[in-house]
Design an enzyme around this catalytic site. Sequence first.
Site, mmCIF file in Angstrom:
data_model
loop_
_atom_site.group_PDB
_atom_site.id
_atom_site.type_symbol
_atom_site.label_atom_id
_atom_site.label_comp_id
_atom_site.label_asym_id
_atom_site.label_seq_id
_atom_site.Cartn_x
_atom_site.Cartn_y
_atom_site.Cartn_z
ATOM 1 N N ASP A 51 0.714 -1.378 0.207
ATOM 2 C CA ASP A 51 0.055 -0.049 0.043
ATOM 3 C C ASP A 51 0.998 1.264 -0.116
ATOM 4 O OD1 ASP A 51 -2.268 -1.736 0.372
ATOM 5 O OD2 ASP A 51 -1.731 -1.806 2.651
ATOM 6 N N GLU A 262 -11.435 -0.259 -3.265
ATOM 7 C CA GLU A 262 -10.559 0.395 -2.249
ATOM 8 C C GLU A 262 -9.295 0.941 -2.831
ATOM 9 O OE1 GLU A 262 -9.335 -3.149 0.427
ATOM 10 O OE2 GLU A 262 -7.986 -3.956 -1.393
#
Length: 362
Positions: A51, A262
Site C-alpha cells: 500500500d 478500495e
Amino acid sequence: MKRAAATFGSAIILMTVAGCSASADKSGGPASADAGKFLSQPLVSEIYTADPSAHVWEDGRIYVYPSHDIDAGVPEDDLGSHFAMRDYRVLSMDNVGGKVTLHDVALDIKDVPWAGRQMWAPDAAYKNGTYYLYFPVKDKQDVFRMGVATSTSPTGPFKARPEPMKNSFSIDPAVFKDSDGEHYMYFGGIWGGQLQKWATGSYDAKGSNTDLGKPDEAALAPKVARLNGDMVEFAEAPRDVVILDEKGQPLKAGDNARRFFEGSWVFKRGDTYYFTYSTGDTHFLVYATGKSPYGPFTYRGKILEPVQGWTTHHSIVEQGGKWYLFYHDTQLSGKTHLRNVKVTELAFNADGSIVTIKPIKD
Ligand code: FUB
C-alpha cells in the site's frame, strides 16, 4: 470469492510457481526464483511492505508511507483478518532507481491509545513544518477509524493524537493537496474495509460483510472530505465520490471490473483531477477523471493489469517531470498478506489517458 485465496487470470499460476516460505520479517531474504518475469523488483526485502503512498516533500526526496506486513498467524478470510499489521515504517530515496532507505518504526500500535488491531494502508501530508501520518486502524469495538499522528520529521517517529478523527470510518485514507493549498482526504473500502456497513450513514454492525449484494444498484461510493486548516479533523461531512460510466450513469455495484473497491489516490495533471483506485476482486488499478476534487469523475480505463497476489494498492507521484506508479505484489513471499512495494514509470497519451501497465512480462 475469498479475498485470501481468490485467483485472477495468470495471477494464481504465478503465485504457485513463485510461492516460497516466509517469516514475519526477513533479513535480505531471497527474491523469487522467477524475478525476471516481473516488470519491477521490490524496493526493499528486509521487511514486507504494501500500500505505498509516495510523496515528494520540500527537500525533493521521495518518501513512501507503506503498510508493514507481518505474518501474525491469523487465518485468512474475506474480511482480510490476516492483514494484522502493528506498526509503520517509512521508505525514502533521492529518486527512483537510487538507494532506498528503510527507516525505523514511525508509529507503533501500542502508542495509539484507542487502537484495537490491524494498522492498514496509511498516507501522509505536510504543512507548515509538520508532517501528518493518517492511518486506518480498528478501534477496540472492531470498527475502522482514521487516526492522525504528527512529527517534525517526514520519517517520524510520529505521535498519535489521543482520539480518532471525528466522523471518520472505513479505510485507505489518501490526502491530496490541491493547487490552492486545500487538502482533501479520500477514503473507503468495501468488504473488510467496512464501507458497506456505513451505507445508511451510521455504522450497522449487522450490515453485509462484503458489499450491498445489489448488483443493479449504484456501487458504493468512496468518500471525500476537505480537511480543516489544522489538518487533524474534517472541515465538512464526508461526501460521496461519484464515478460515472461513459453514459453519465453511476457505475453499478455489479460492474466488478470498474466499480470502486478500495485504495483511492488522487492527483492533478494540468486542470484534470485523476481519481484512481483498486477494483479489488477483479484486481485492476483503474482511473476516472473530473474537473473538481469532489468529482464527479468519469471512468477512463486501466492503469495496471493484475499483479501476483490478491490485493493491489498504489500511489502516483511526479518527480523531475516524470510520473511514477508505486504499487505492490507478492513476489518475495508468494503469500497474499506478505507483500512488497515496487515502482515503475507511468506514461500519458496526448489526450491525458494513461498507458496501461503490465506488471508481469508476457
Ligand atoms: O493492507 C491492508 C489492505 O489491503 C489495504 O488497506 C487495502 O488497500 C489492501 O491493500
